[in-house]
Each structure stands twice: as C-alpha cells, then as structure tokens.
Design an enzyme around this catalytic site. Structure first.
Site, PDB file in Angstrom:
ATOM      1  CD  GLU A 281      -2.834  -1.356   0.517  1.00 46.93           C
ATOM      2  OE1 GLU A 281      -3.233  -0.335  -0.072  1.00 46.93           O
ATOM      3  OE2 GLU A 281      -3.310  -2.472   0.317  1.00 46.93           O
ATOM      4  CB  CYS A 320      -2.440   6.300   2.566  1.00 43.54           C
ATOM      5  SG  CYS A 320      -3.820   5.469   3.371  1.00 43.54           S
TER       6      CYS A 320
HETATM    7  P1  NAP Z   1       8.350   4.880   4.656  1.00 44.63           P
HETATM    8  O1  NAP Z   1       9.470   5.768   4.988  1.00 44.63           O
HETATM    9  O2  NAP Z   1       8.369   4.215   3.338  1.00 44.63           O
HETATM   10  O3  NAP Z   1       8.329   3.780   5.812  1.00 44.63           O
HETATM   11  C1  NAP Z   1       7.332   2.823   5.889  1.00 44.63           C
HETATM   12  C2  NAP Z   1       7.788   1.677   6.758  1.00 44.63           C
HETATM   13  O4  NAP Z   1       8.884   1.014   6.129  1.00 44.63           O
HETATM   14  C3  NAP Z   1       8.300   2.118   8.121  1.00 44.63           C
HETATM   15  O5  NAP Z   1       7.909   1.166   9.089  1.00 44.63           O
HETATM   16  C4  NAP Z   1       9.797   2.089   7.930  1.00 44.63           C
HETATM   17  O6  NAP Z   1      10.495   1.914   9.124  1.00 44.63           O
HETATM   18  C5  NAP Z   1       9.960   0.887   7.040  1.00 44.63           C
HETATM   19  N1  NAP Z   1      11.198   0.827   6.315  1.00 44.63           N
HETATM   20  C6  NAP Z   1      11.874   1.857   5.746  1.00 44.63           C
HETATM   21  N2  NAP Z   1      12.979   1.380   5.148  1.00 44.63           N
HETATM   22  C7  NAP Z   1      12.998   0.044   5.357  1.00 44.63           C
HETATM   23  C8  NAP Z   1      13.900  -0.989   4.997  1.00 44.63           C
HETATM   24  N3  NAP Z   1      14.974  -0.755   4.277  1.00 44.63           N
HETATM   25  N4  NAP Z   1      13.613  -2.248   5.405  1.00 44.63           N
HETATM   26  C9  NAP Z   1      12.496  -2.518   6.119  1.00 44.63           C
HETATM   27  N5  NAP Z   1      11.623  -1.563   6.485  1.00 44.63           N
HETATM   28  C10 NAP Z   1      11.880  -0.304   6.098  1.00 44.63           C
HETATM   29  O7  NAP Z   1       6.951   5.576   4.785  1.00 44.63           O
HETATM   30  P2  NAP Z   1       6.448   6.533   5.958  1.00 44.63           P
HETATM   31  O8  NAP Z   1       7.218   7.786   5.853  1.00 44.63           O
HETATM   32  O9  NAP Z   1       6.435   5.824   7.262  1.00 44.63           O
HETATM   33  O10 NAP Z   1       4.943   6.771   5.540  1.00 44.63           O
HETATM   34  C11 NAP Z   1       4.536   7.772   4.658  1.00 44.63           C
HETATM   35  C12 NAP Z   1       4.184   7.191   3.328  1.00 44.63           C
HETATM   36  O11 NAP Z   1       3.315   6.085   3.504  1.00 44.63           O
HETATM   37  C13 NAP Z   1       3.451   8.150   2.432  1.00 44.63           C
HETATM   38  O12 NAP Z   1       4.044   8.146   1.199  1.00 44.63           O
HETATM   39  C14 NAP Z   1       2.037   7.585   2.362  1.00 44.63           C
HETATM   40  O13 NAP Z   1       1.370   7.847   1.168  1.00 44.63           O
HETATM   41  C15 NAP Z   1       2.254   6.149   2.562  1.00 44.63           C
HETATM   42  N6  NAP Z   1       1.091   5.495   3.149  1.00 44.63           N
HETATM   43  C16 NAP Z   1       0.334   4.691   2.375  1.00 44.63           C
HETATM   44  C17 NAP Z   1      -0.772   4.055   2.911  1.00 44.63           C
HETATM   45  C18 NAP Z   1      -1.641   3.141   2.092  1.00 44.63           C
HETATM   46  O14 NAP Z   1      -2.519   2.476   2.641  1.00 44.63           O
HETATM   47  N7  NAP Z   1      -1.459   3.101   0.807  1.00 44.63           N
HETATM   48  C19 NAP Z   1      -1.107   4.256   4.249  1.00 44.63           C
HETATM   49  C20 NAP Z   1      -0.329   5.100   4.999  1.00 44.63           C
HETATM   50  C21 NAP Z   1       0.775   5.710   4.431  1.00 44.63           C
HETATM   51  P3  NAP Z   1      11.218   3.121   9.877  1.00 44.63           P
HETATM   52  O15 NAP Z   1      10.172   4.038  10.341  1.00 44.63           O
HETATM   53  O16 NAP Z   1      11.931   2.448  10.993  1.00 44.63           O
HETATM   54  O17 NAP Z   1      12.129   3.739   8.875  1.00 44.63           O
END
Ligand code: NAP
Length: 718
Positions: A281, A320
C-alpha cells in the site's frame, strides 16, 4: 504499562553531544515484544519526539534482536495455536480484544496527542482501529465453526455424480509480517492483525519508528490482557533489520509506506526467490472531481468544499487516502478556490490538547521537512493560493519547536502539460486545484496519477456519475459518489472501511487488503480438491449433494444440535400435486401469475399447461420433511438460501424430498440484556443448522433445491 518520561533538557548547540548523551540516558527505551517477552534492543536507539513540543519522549531500537528466531517463534507457537482454533473461536477472541482495548482507550488518547493528532485524528486511529477488530470479529458469522473453510461453489465433474471438485482454504503455516507507515500507529496495526488473526496466522508488527511509542502502548495492553495465544503477536520498535532474509513462502509480508521503500522491499531477493506474497500500500495521488452539473447554488457545492477541507486538515493531511488533486470545471476554479480558502482560513492550527484546535502538527520535524521539500517540487508548475510554506499561526504551541505547517491550497493551471501535481506526493496538509474542460478530461486527469487508493466525484447527475465510475475504475481502488442524498451519512473520501477493499492499482502499490471476507483469503492457501461427494463431505464437514447419507436413527428435527451429524438424511413419502392444490395456493397467496391458471392459453409460453408455483412446491416440501406437532429442539426456521426451481411441476406429478443435514455453526449465547431480563429465545443455547432440501419428481429428476436455515437448541451452553 507505558511510562514514557518527558525530558525538559533542551539541546544547546555548544553542548550538543553532551546534552544528547544525557537525553539518551534519561530516555525510556521502547520495548520489543518478541519470543514471549519484552526485550530492549542494544544501544541508545533512535530518539522519538513529542511532535507538538519538540521534547524527546523515548527512544527505540531493535538492534541485537534475532529476527530468525522471532519468525520461527511465531510459526511454532503462534501459528500452531491459532490454526487449531475455529473461525468462531478466533472471531470471539477478536471481539474480546476489541472490548478490552475499548476499556483502555483513554490512555491511548493521552499518548496519541504527542504525535500531533487532534481528538478526531486520534479517534480515527484508535477507535477506527478497534472498530476493525469488531468488524472482523462479526465476520465469523459468515464462516464455519472449523479452522478452515470451503471457497465458492461445488463443481460437478461427472455425469454419474460420483466425482466432484471444490476449493478449500486452510491457514498458511507462516507468519504475517506487517511493516507499517507512521501516520496511523494504532489503526495501521489493528486493521491488519484483525484479518490475519481471523484467518488463523500470527503477526510480527513493525510500526514506523517515529510514532512507534503509541503502537507499543497498545501492544503492551494486548499482551497483558492474555487474550491472544502466545506467539500470535510480536512487536519490533526500530529497524526491521534483516527480517526479510528469513521469510518463506508460507509467510505474508504487507507493507504500507512510500513507493520508494516499497519497491526496495518488494524486490528483496528472499521475497522473490521464496515467492512470498507481498501486499503493498504505497503513496497515492488521490483526487476529487466537481461534477460539471454542480454550481454554487446547489447543495453539492458546499459538500465538495467541506470534503476538500476535511481531507486537507484531518491528520494534518498525513493520510494515504487524502485528496491531493482537486479537479474543477475551468469556469468555476476561481470561485471554488475562494470557497476552499475561506474554509481553510477558519481552521485553528495548534496544540491538539486545546479544544479549539482543528488541525494539529505533523508527526515530526523530519516529516515537516519532507513535506516542504515536496511542495518545492510542486511549485515548479503550481503556485500557492492559500497558506504558506514558512509560517503558520498556532494556538497554544510554538510553531518552530512543534512540527506545525499551514494548510496549503495550490493552483496548477496546466494539468495536462505538467506532471508534478500527478507525481509528487506532499504527505501533509497540501492539495492542488486544477481546471478541466469536459468530464472526459476529468477522467483522463484522474488517471494521470497512475493508480490511486480512492477518488471522489461530487455530482447529482447519474449520467455523469456512471460515465466517471465506469471509465475511472481501472485506476482507483475505491470510488465515492457524493451528493446531497448520501452526504450526511457518507463515511467520507478518506476512510477505508473494513468491509470494503482498500488498496489501489499502479502507483498505489497494486495491493488489496480488508474488504470483509476477501481480506482473510490473503492469509489462507486456496487448494482445489477432487474426489467423491462422500469424501469431500467427510473432509469439509459440509454435506455435498449426492454424498452417501447417514441414517439419523430418528427424525433429525428430534435431535439436539450436538446430536446432529453432517449427512443425517431422510427421504420422505411422495405427495401428488393436483390442479386443485395449485388453484388454492393461487387464491391463498394472491399469486395469479398466468402460468398458474387453468384458464390460460399456453400457446407461445414456456409451459405446456398449468404449472405449480415454485413457492408452493417448497411449501409442500416443508409439509413432507417437517416432523411432528410436538415441540422439538428446532427453535425456528429463519430462511432459505440458494432456492432454485429447476423443472416445471404439472398437476398429477408426485414429488418427494431428500433432506440432509448440511452444515452446523454453533452460536455463542447473546449477553443477557439487563433492561429486558427475559426476551424470548435469548437465553437458549443454540446453533445454526443448514439443511439441503432436494425435491424430486416421479422420474427422480430434481425439480427444486434449496438450503433451509434453522436454529436448533443445544443441550449444553458453549
Ligand atoms: P516509509 O518511509 O516508506 O516507511 C514505511 C515503513 O517502512 C516504516 O515502518 C519504515 O520503518 C519501514 N522501512 C523503511 N525502510 C525500510 C527498509 N529498508 N527495510 C524494512 N523496512 C523499512 O513511509 P512513511 O514515511 O512511514 O509513511 C509515509 C508514506 O506512507 C506516504 O508516502 C504515504 O502515502 C504512505 N502510506 C500509504 C498508505 C496506504 O494504505 N497506501 C497508508 C499510509 C501511508 P522506519 O520508520 O523504521 O524507517
């Protein structure tokens, strides 16, 4: 219990490293709940801040955790326990958990404010998440009292009815690994684990680190409740480390976050080589369209303005599903921009603990910096027409120490020739208004986001709505058609619902989750099974047509729920259907359809002569299979499923019934209502029993078939 300490230590530039060490030493480190205990990771960890005041509140680290053991523990302990439970037991477990968390919700609200969330934002996160548990718990009523279930209809594979096919769904033997985004630390976890737990597989939850302190508090409450079996839920606060190195084909990985991280994880070698299901997602450039029929004097105009405003300010736009693109007929852009700006201007930004505040802060300084840099990219083709990148008036807070940002409305006058508005997601209170000429243009613009989670069209014109839905559906996971008729009760553009699918094609990640029973299928293995109807009955515990019946020893209506055996079967006497019967039924029911009347000239009709009403045949069937005038354990009959009339029954035909016990679902007793100490039936232990009714004629051909639903008394409470 969660006991994060607040620190008053302020970082001073000249004493930066000393102050940082003191701060880290004072911090409460979040726990990781793994392999059956709460474990602190090694090292100082990542500092986590109160998004409103900027004060450090805790730290998180998963360093030193053995991720392979964590997954093995889930598979060996959690999976084994859950897969033995039936859907009914798992559903009741979810309900108990939901009730427990509701009892403790106030403490989650207290912590949630620290993430910049207002009361409403926190309600969506906390009670919305718990609502998902309730909703999935209720799904048990559509599932059998078994650890597995059948999927779809039986398939006839032979003329002699001795060989058939079906599909069976069994829980996978692995673990669900949920890697979540920071914006909904409670909902993000609960909406996912509700589904995998109902399916019968355990979870390892890795929330985004920045808001993991709230997820940790909820998990502490879940674990201390002892409602879930050991190993059903583990929590990692901090980095996901090398966890993906140890996944296998029985596991399911779900990811919610940015498209960039998603791509990295999705292409992990182990995910690819082990063919691990990966549900993504990702970020999404969701849009709303103002229908060409909507003018400022119509109720839909204000509905549109309110929806846009809500999507910009709720959760400070960190959703999101939030509306990032606003498409408006070109001759109404100016007036609509003014209307939205006026509404945004009424929004009080500031400390979410202050009751007047309608928009809190972003989740942290890092997130604010990220939004600012994304808005800079948008400004290559747009201009800010409301709000500011640099300043915001806040109530009861410090706009610099807290991660506050002004709501912003941008205008892009050339949406067809510029791409940033369709590509760049500013994950904050930011949306861009753009003009369109025709509804076809609006459809095309909506698709320029290359796949989104949801889109809304506001229109009172059914033709516009139909054109938009049918053409835009290919590119959006959910479509809300909003107008005066439904606006008051609408759940809104931005709310994914447990019974509707959430996810979207293309850029939105190509994933799909929730959607009621559809959701649990992601955690179950679907296998085609073939064999005789008797064997498929024995395996599935659902009677299949043409399976060998069981002699019930007495009429099955005289048996209590526990005594009934799947396949208990009786074959009834015959009854002749007469023309007089049909006339009487026509008179009694008032159903004088021409086919049931002797006076009809049947030339050119489907029938040779007067034909019996299908409902009469079914009623006559009941007259044959229902036993005795005496009270018996059958409490009531509450409906018929899948009723079909397969061959006309003419006067003079004799019919008989094969009546088989098809399926049993035990029901827990409803809680006694203290207001009404005795409601008839409420205190009787009972279950649902489904019966296959097959109606045959003199040639032993089927003339009708249906599944009767009854409630049958139990001897003992469950
Ligand atoms: P993100 O930076 O991509 O991180 C998402 C998750 O991935 C976090 O738990 C993060 O952990 C983890 N992660 C990052 N790098 C990783 C790696 N190399 N290996 C394993 N896990 C890793 O996203 P975010 O900043 O938390 O969220 C914002 C984004 O999420 C926005 O773009 C939004 O559109 C999207 N979003 C989408 C939905 C949907 O349902 N489509 C819902 C909510 C949000 P850490 O925090 O420890 O880095």
């Amino acid at each position: 219990m969660y006991n994060a300490k607040r620190s008053n230590i302020k970082l001073q530039f000249s004493f930066h490293s000393l102050a940082l060490s003191i701060q880290l030493a004072n911090m409460n480190k979040l726990g990781n709940y793994v392999t059956g205990s709460w474990i602190e990771g090694d090292g100082e960890g990542q500092l986590l801040y109160n998004a409103v005041t900027g004060a450090a509140i805790s730290s998180a680290t998963s360093d030193g955790l053995d991720f392979e053991s964590i997954l093995n523990y889930a598979r060996e302990k959690g999976n084994r326990a859950l897969r033995k439970m039936t859907f009914q037991e798992r559903g009741r477990m979810l309900r108990a958990l939901a009730l427990h968390l509701m009892d403790h919700k106030e403490k989650f609200y207290t912590i949630s404010y620290q993430s910049g969330a207002t009361k409403i934002d926190s309600w969506i996160d906390i009670e919305g998440g718990i609502g998902n548990l309730f909703s999935n718990a209720s799904l048990r009523r559509k599932l059998p009292d078994e650890p597995f279930c059948l999927d779809g209809d039986p398939i006839v594979l032979s003329k002699g009815n001795t060989f058939m096919g079906h599909h069976i769904l069994v829980p996978k033997e692995g673990v669900a690994i949920h890697i979540n985004a920071y914006n909904f630390p409670v909902w993000g976890m609960l909406e996912k684990i509700a589904v995998n737990l109902l399916a019968g597989i355990p979870a390892v939850v890795k929330p985004a680190t920045v808001t993991s302190y709230l997820t940790e508090a909820v998990v502490r409450e879940i674990i201390s409740s002892k409602i879930l079996p050991e190993g059903a839920l583990q929590l990692i606060c901090g980095s996901a480390g090398n966890i993906l190195n140890f996944v296998n084909s029985q596991d399911v990985v779900t990811f919610t976050g940015s498209a960039t991280t998603g791509l990295k994880l999705k292409s992990h070698l182990t995910i690819l080589s082990e063919a691990v299901p990966f549900n993504m997602e990702a970020d999404s450039l969701n849009c709303i369209v103002l229908g060409p029929d909507v003018t400022p004097d119509k109720p839909e105009w204000d509905i549109f303005v309110r929806e846009v405003k809500k999507e910009i300010i709720v959760k400070a736009g960190q959703k999101c599903t939030a509306i990032r693109r606003i498409f408006v007929p070109e001759n109404k852009v100016e007036e609509m921009s003014r209307a939205i700006a006026n509404e945004l201007d009424k929004t009080v930004v500031g400390n979410p603990l202050n009751e007047k505040v309608r928009m809190g802060s972003l989740a942290g300084q890092g997130q604010r910096n990220e939004v600012r840099s994304q808005v800079q990219k948008l400004l290559a083709s747009s201009q800010i027409i409301y709000g500011s990148l640099d300043s915001v008036a806040v109530l009861d807070a410090d706009a610099t120490e807290g991660a506050f940002l002004s709501p912003m409305l941008l205008l892009n006058e050339n949406p067809f020739t510029t791409e940033a508005s369709h590509n760049v997601e500013a994950f904050g209170p930011v949306s861009t208004i753009m003009p369109y000429k025709t509804i076809d243009d609006a459809i095309e613009l909506s698709k320029k986001g290359k796949g989104s989670l949801c889109t809304t069209i506001v229109t009172a014109d059914a033709a516009v709505a139909k054109a938009y839905v049918l053409a835009a559906a290919t590119h959006h996971g959910r479509i809300l058609v909003l107008n005066e008729e439904c606006a008051k009760e609408s759940t809104g553009h931005g709310s994914p619902l447990p019974l509707l699918v959430h996810g979207g094609p293309g850029r939105a990640g190509g994933g799909e989750e929730m959607g009621g029973l559809r959701g649990i299928r992601h955690y179950l293995q679907r296998t085609a099974i073939q064999g005789s109807p008797t064997m498929i009955t024995a395996i599935s515990n659902v009677y299949q047509a043409n399976a060998k019946g069981v002699d019930p020893g007495k009429h099955p209506f005289k048996k209590y729920f526990e005594e009934l055996v799947i396949g208990d079967q009786i074959v009834t006497e015959k009854r002749i259907i007469t023309s007089e019967d049909i006339d009487k039924f026509a008179a009694l029911s008032g159903d004088q359809f021409y086919a049931h009347l002797t006076s009809t000239d049947f030339t050119g009709t489907m029938f040779e002569q007067q034909v019996a009403h299908g409902y009469f045949i079914m009623s006559a069937a009941a007259g044959l299979f229902v036993d005795s005038f005496e009270k018996n354990p059958v409490l009531l009959n509450y409906g018929i499923d899948e009723l079909r009339f397969t061959k006309p029954v003419y006067p003079g035909t004799s019919v008989y019934i094969r009546f088989s016990c098809k399926e049993k679902i035990a029901q827990e007793q409803k809680e006694q209502n203290p207001e009404v100490p005795f409601i008839k039936g409420q205190d009787i232990p009972k279950g649902i029993v489904k019966w296959l009714v097959e109606i045959f004629d003199d040639a032993d051909e089927t003339v009708g078939v249906g599944t009767i639903l009854t409630m049958v008394q139990m001897k003992n409470k469950i």
